[in-house]
Enzyme design. Structure first.
Site, PDB file in Angstrom:
ATOM      1  CB  SER A   7       5.558  -0.844 -14.701  1.00 40.06           C
ATOM      2  OG  SER A   7       4.721   0.011 -13.952  1.00 40.06           O
ATOM      3  CD  GLU A   9       1.187  -5.363  -8.596  1.00 38.77           C
ATOM      4  OE1 GLU A   9       1.458  -4.144  -8.535  1.00 38.77           O
ATOM      5  OE2 GLU A   9       0.405  -5.924  -7.809  1.00 38.77           O
ATOM      6  CB  THR A  40       2.510  -9.265  -5.418  1.00 40.06           C
ATOM      7  OG1 THR A  40       2.167 -10.593  -5.799  1.00 40.06           O
ATOM      8  CG2 THR A  40       1.817  -8.254  -6.307  1.00 40.06           C
ATOM      9  NE  ARG A  98       0.449  -2.007   7.165  1.00 37.95           N
ATOM     10  CZ  ARG A  98      -0.749  -1.684   7.610  1.00 37.95           C
ATOM     11  NH1 ARG A  98      -0.876  -0.862   8.624  1.00 37.95           N
ATOM     12  NH2 ARG A  98      -1.831  -2.167   7.029  1.00 37.95           N
ATOM     13  N   GLY A  99       2.451  -4.036   3.901  1.00 39.15           N
ATOM     14  CA  GLY A  99       1.717  -5.299   3.811  1.00 39.15           C
ATOM     15  C   GLY A  99       0.666  -5.370   4.899  1.00 39.15           C
ATOM     16  CG  ASP A 100      -2.923  -5.531   4.609  1.00 43.19           C
ATOM     17  OD1 ASP A 100      -2.907  -4.500   5.310  1.00 43.19           O
ATOM     18  OD2 ASP A 100      -3.236  -5.552   3.407  1.00 43.19           O
ATOM     19  CB  ALA A 114       5.489   1.441   3.998  1.00 41.30           C
ATOM     20  CE1 TYR A 136      -3.276   1.415  -0.496  1.00 42.26           C
ATOM     21  CE2 TYR A 136      -1.514   2.787   0.401  1.00 42.26           C
ATOM     22  CZ  TYR A 136      -2.021   1.548   0.070  1.00 42.26           C
ATOM     23  OH  TYR A 136      -1.250   0.428   0.287  1.00 42.26           O
ATOM     24  CG  HIS A 140      -4.317   2.100   3.915  1.00 45.37           C
ATOM     25  ND1 HIS A 140      -4.584   1.635   5.179  1.00 45.37           N
ATOM     26  CD2 HIS A 140      -3.748   1.066   3.240  1.00 45.37           C
ATOM     27  CE1 HIS A 140      -4.166   0.374   5.270  1.00 45.37           C
ATOM     28  NE2 HIS A 140      -3.660   0.012   4.105  1.00 45.37           N
ATOM     29  NE  ARG A 155       4.238   9.401   9.301  1.00 43.95           N
ATOM     30  CZ  ARG A 155       4.099  10.106  10.411  1.00 43.95           C
ATOM     31  NH1 ARG A 155       5.169  10.412  11.108  1.00 43.95           N
ATOM     32  NH2 ARG A 155       2.916  10.503  10.819  1.00 43.95           N
ATOM     33  CG  PHE A 207      -9.219  -8.247  -6.214  1.00 41.98           C
ATOM     34  CD1 PHE A 207      -8.956  -9.366  -5.448  1.00 41.98           C
ATOM     35  CD2 PHE A 207      -8.844  -8.262  -7.547  1.00 41.98           C
ATOM     36  CE1 PHE A 207      -8.346 -10.486  -5.986  1.00 41.98           C
ATOM     37  CE2 PHE A 207      -8.227  -9.367  -8.106  1.00 41.98           C
ATOM     38  CZ  PHE A 207      -7.985 -10.484  -7.326  1.00 41.98           C
ATOM     39  CG  HIS A 257       2.026  -0.546 -11.730  1.00 40.72           C
ATOM     40  ND1 HIS A 257       3.264  -1.130 -11.927  1.00 40.72           N
ATOM     41  CD2 HIS A 257       1.393  -1.351 -10.838  1.00 40.72           C
ATOM     42  CE1 HIS A 257       3.379  -2.220 -11.173  1.00 40.72           C
ATOM     43  NE2 HIS A 257       2.244  -2.380 -10.510  1.00 40.72           N
TER      44      HIS A 257
HETATM   45  C1  LIG Z   1       1.114  -0.556  -5.750  1.00 42.49           C
HETATM   46  C2  LIG Z   1       0.763  -1.482  -4.612  1.00 42.49           C
HETATM   47  C3  LIG Z   1       1.403  -2.717  -4.518  1.00 42.49           C
HETATM   48  C4  LIG Z   1       1.107  -3.589  -3.455  1.00 42.49           C
HETATM   49  N1  LIG Z   1       1.769  -4.797  -3.388  1.00 42.49           N
HETATM   50  C5  LIG Z   1       1.571  -5.606  -2.336  1.00 42.49           C
HETATM   51  C6  LIG Z   1       2.299  -6.828  -2.189  1.00 42.49           C
HETATM   52  O1  LIG Z   1       3.110  -7.198  -3.045  1.00 42.49           O
HETATM   53  N2  LIG Z   1       2.080  -7.577  -1.084  1.00 42.49           N
HETATM   54  C7  LIG Z   1       1.205  -7.190  -0.116  1.00 42.49           C
HETATM   55  O2  LIG Z   1       1.049  -7.914   0.869  1.00 42.49           O
HETATM   56  N3  LIG Z   1       0.483  -6.053  -0.226  1.00 42.49           N
HETATM   57  C8  LIG Z   1       0.646  -5.254  -1.309  1.00 42.49           C
HETATM   58  N4  LIG Z   1      -0.065  -4.081  -1.393  1.00 42.49           N
HETATM   59  C9  LIG Z   1      -1.072  -3.761  -0.375  1.00 42.49           C
HETATM   60  C10 LIG Z   1      -0.449  -3.064   0.855  1.00 42.49           C
HETATM   61  O3  LIG Z   1       0.494  -3.904   1.464  1.00 42.49           O
HETATM   62  C11 LIG Z   1      -1.586  -2.763   1.842  1.00 42.49           C
HETATM   63  O4  LIG Z   1      -2.417  -1.770   1.296  1.00 42.49           O
HETATM   64  C12 LIG Z   1      -1.149  -2.406   3.255  1.00 42.49           C
HETATM   65  O5  LIG Z   1      -2.316  -2.374   4.071  1.00 42.49           O
HETATM   66  C13 LIG Z   1      -0.494  -1.042   3.396  1.00 42.49           C
HETATM   67  O6  LIG Z   1       0.769  -1.039   2.909  1.00 42.49           O
HETATM   68  P1  LIG Z   1       1.542   0.381   2.731  1.00 42.49           P
HETATM   69  O7  LIG Z   1       2.909   0.075   2.305  1.00 42.49           O
HETATM   70  O8  LIG Z   1       0.743   1.296   1.920  1.00 42.49           O
HETATM   71  O9  LIG Z   1       1.527   0.834   4.264  1.00 42.49           O
HETATM   72  P2  LIG Z   1       1.806   2.225   5.029  1.00 42.49           P
HETATM   73  O10 LIG Z   1       2.296   3.262   4.093  1.00 42.49           O
HETATM   74  O11 LIG Z   1       2.649   1.857   6.170  1.00 42.49           O
HETATM   75  O12 LIG Z   1       0.352   2.640   5.468  1.00 42.49           O
HETATM   76  C14 LIG Z   1      -0.518   1.761   6.153  1.00 42.49           C
HETATM   77  C15 LIG Z   1      -1.525   2.526   6.994  1.00 42.49           C
HETATM   78  O13 LIG Z   1      -0.876   3.075   8.143  1.00 42.49           O
HETATM   79  C16 LIG Z   1      -0.985   4.494   8.143  1.00 42.49           C
HETATM   80  N5  LIG Z   1       0.361   4.971   8.513  1.00 42.49           N
HETATM   81  C17 LIG Z   1       1.468   4.934   7.742  1.00 42.49           C
HETATM   82  N6  LIG Z   1       2.544   5.389   8.394  1.00 42.49           N
HETATM   83  C18 LIG Z   1       2.112   5.732   9.627  1.00 42.49           C
HETATM   84  C19 LIG Z   1       2.763   6.248  10.747  1.00 42.49           C
HETATM   85  N7  LIG Z   1       4.099   6.475  10.745  1.00 42.49           N
HETATM   86  N8  LIG Z   1       2.007   6.483  11.873  1.00 42.49           N
HETATM   87  C20 LIG Z   1       0.686   6.220  11.884  1.00 42.49           C
HETATM   88  N9  LIG Z   1       0.012   5.721  10.818  1.00 42.49           N
HETATM   89  C21 LIG Z   1       0.724   5.467   9.713  1.00 42.49           C
HETATM   90  C22 LIG Z   1      -1.367   4.898   6.745  1.00 42.49           C
HETATM   91  O14 LIG Z   1      -2.117   6.112   6.746  1.00 42.49           O
HETATM   92  C23 LIG Z   1      -2.199   3.714   6.297  1.00 42.49           C
HETATM   93  O15 LIG Z   1      -3.500   3.804   6.779  1.00 42.49           O
HETATM   94  C24 LIG Z   1       0.159  -3.206  -2.471  1.00 42.49           C
HETATM   95  C25 LIG Z   1      -0.508  -1.963  -2.590  1.00 42.49           C
HETATM   96  C26 LIG Z   1      -0.211  -1.125  -3.644  1.00 42.49           C
HETATM   97  C27 LIG Z   1      -0.939   0.185  -3.753  1.00 42.49           C
END
Ligand SMILES: Cc1cc2nc3c(=O)[nH]c(=O)nc-3n(C[C@H](O)[C@H](O)[C@H](O)COP(=O)(O)OP(=O)(O)OC[C@H]3O[C@@H](n4cnc5c(N)ncnc54)[C@H](O)[C@@H]3O)c2cc1C
Length: 276
Positions: A7, A9, A40, A98-100, A114, A136, A140, A155, A207, A257
């Site tokens: 795929s 992106e 994205t 989740r995003g930042d 997320a 990751y 992360h 999770r 990056f 990907h």
């Molecule tokens: C393939 C890919 C595509 C991406 N695309 C985008 C995009 O389109 N837009 C964008 O803004 N960003 C994007 N990102 C970046 C991503 O949004 C960031 O890395 C963000 O900081 C974490 O998102 P996540 O979904 O991994 O979060 P999560 O899975 O929620 O994790 C975030 C952090 O919180 C911790 N955590 C998770 N769940 C819990 C819990 N229940 N309790 C306590 N701690 C927890 C994790 O260990 C981690 O450190 C992408 C990353 C990847 C790998």
């Protein structure tokens, strides 16, 4: 042998010229017959309309389109509207993140992580969407520990995610180690490596600092040494990344990907060298 998943992106372009260029990029990459193109989504909804528009275009061209959807700073109502829009458009796959939180955005919103978005998606739309989540291999940047990060990844799978795409990395070992650790915890979903072609060192360094991906010292030093010689950086980068992809596929990675940054050339060249 199970079918491998490939795929590409993109990010949603900001200008009509950018959109035109991306359409040309897509046309080239489509000849490789990837499983899907993903787009994205700026956390906090900053690219919501542009992501949607790009997805609409990809779909109209007859390709599988997978929007990224990040939940930080959002509400259940807003996410529900987006899910319904995508479902009505015939979208079948979403990359759930989740995003930042963008600087200046005060409220985290109604989702903290997320895994909560994945649970919400399953509750709202059942099994309609194939849900991808982020993984990751080098952990992360906000994770309290490696183990904690792996448990947090699990999770998301337990909440109903179907597969994962990783952050990019240059050390194949970190991927294999991460996958092994997941398998030991009973996570069986495909974990597809995210591949970042090396085009410009300064951009890659920026990056990587932001997302916590490691550039190994030997790679950083060599790229630094090549300085502004973009042709040399690209030639060396192609060798390195093709080698990485070969190792990953030979070691059982279920696909690749590519983070294209909206350029077809580097990904196509790697693809050609891999003989895919
Ligand atoms: C393939 C890919 C595509 C991406 N695309 C985008 C995009 O389109 N837009 C964008 O803004 N960003 C994007 N990102 C970046 C991503 O949004 C960031 O890395 C963000 O900081 C974490 O998102 P996540 O979904 O991994 O979060 P999560 O899975 O929620 O994790 C975030 C952090 O919180 C911790 N955590 C998770 N769940 C819990 C819990 N229940 N309790 C306590 N701690 C927890 C994790 O260990 C981690 O450190 C992408 C990353 C990847 C790998």
């Amino acid at each position: 042998m199970t079918k491998r998943l490939f795929s590409f992106e993109f990010f949603p372009p900001q200008t009509p010229e950018g959109a035109e260029k991306l359409a040309a990029t897509r046309q080239q990459l489509a000849t490789l017959k990837p499983e899907f193109f993903s787009v994205t989504f700026g956390a906090g909804g900053s690219t919501q309309d542009r992501t949607l528009e790009t997805i609409r275009q990809i779909k109209a061209e007859g390709y599988n389109a997978a929007p990224h959807l990040s939940c930080v700073g959002s509400t259940c109502d807003n996410i529900r509207i987006m899910l319904n829009t995508y479902r009505d458009m015939g979208i079948k796959r979403i990359v759930a993140l989740r995003g930042d939180l963008p600087s200046g955005m005060a409220s985290i919103g109604e989702f903290q992580y997320a895994n909560e978005l994945v649970s919400f998606m399953r509750a709202e739309t059942g099994n309609h969407f194939h849900i991808e989540v982020a993984a990751y291999p080098e952990f992360h940047p906000q994770a309290r520990s490696a183990q904690d990060d792996i448990l947090n990844f699990k999770r998301k799978i337990d909440a109903g995610a179907d597969s994962a795409i990783t952050q990019y990395f240059f050390n194949a070992e970190s991927y294999f180690r991460f996958v092994d650790a997941c398998r030991k915890l009973g996570v069986t979903v495909p974990i597809v490596p995210g591949i970042m072609p090396i085009v410009k060192f300064a951009q890659l360094a920026r990056f990587s600092d932001a997302c916590g991906a490691e550039i190994p010292r030997w790679l950083r030093k060599t790229l630094e040494g090549l300085g502004d010689d973009n042709a040399a950086v690209q030639a060396f980068g192609l060798d390195v990344v093709t080698g990485l992809c070969e190792k990953l596929l030979a070691g059982g990675a279920p696909g690749l990907h590519f983070y294209t940054l909206n350029h077809a050339g580097p990904s196509m060249e790697i693809w050609k060298r891999l003989g895919l």
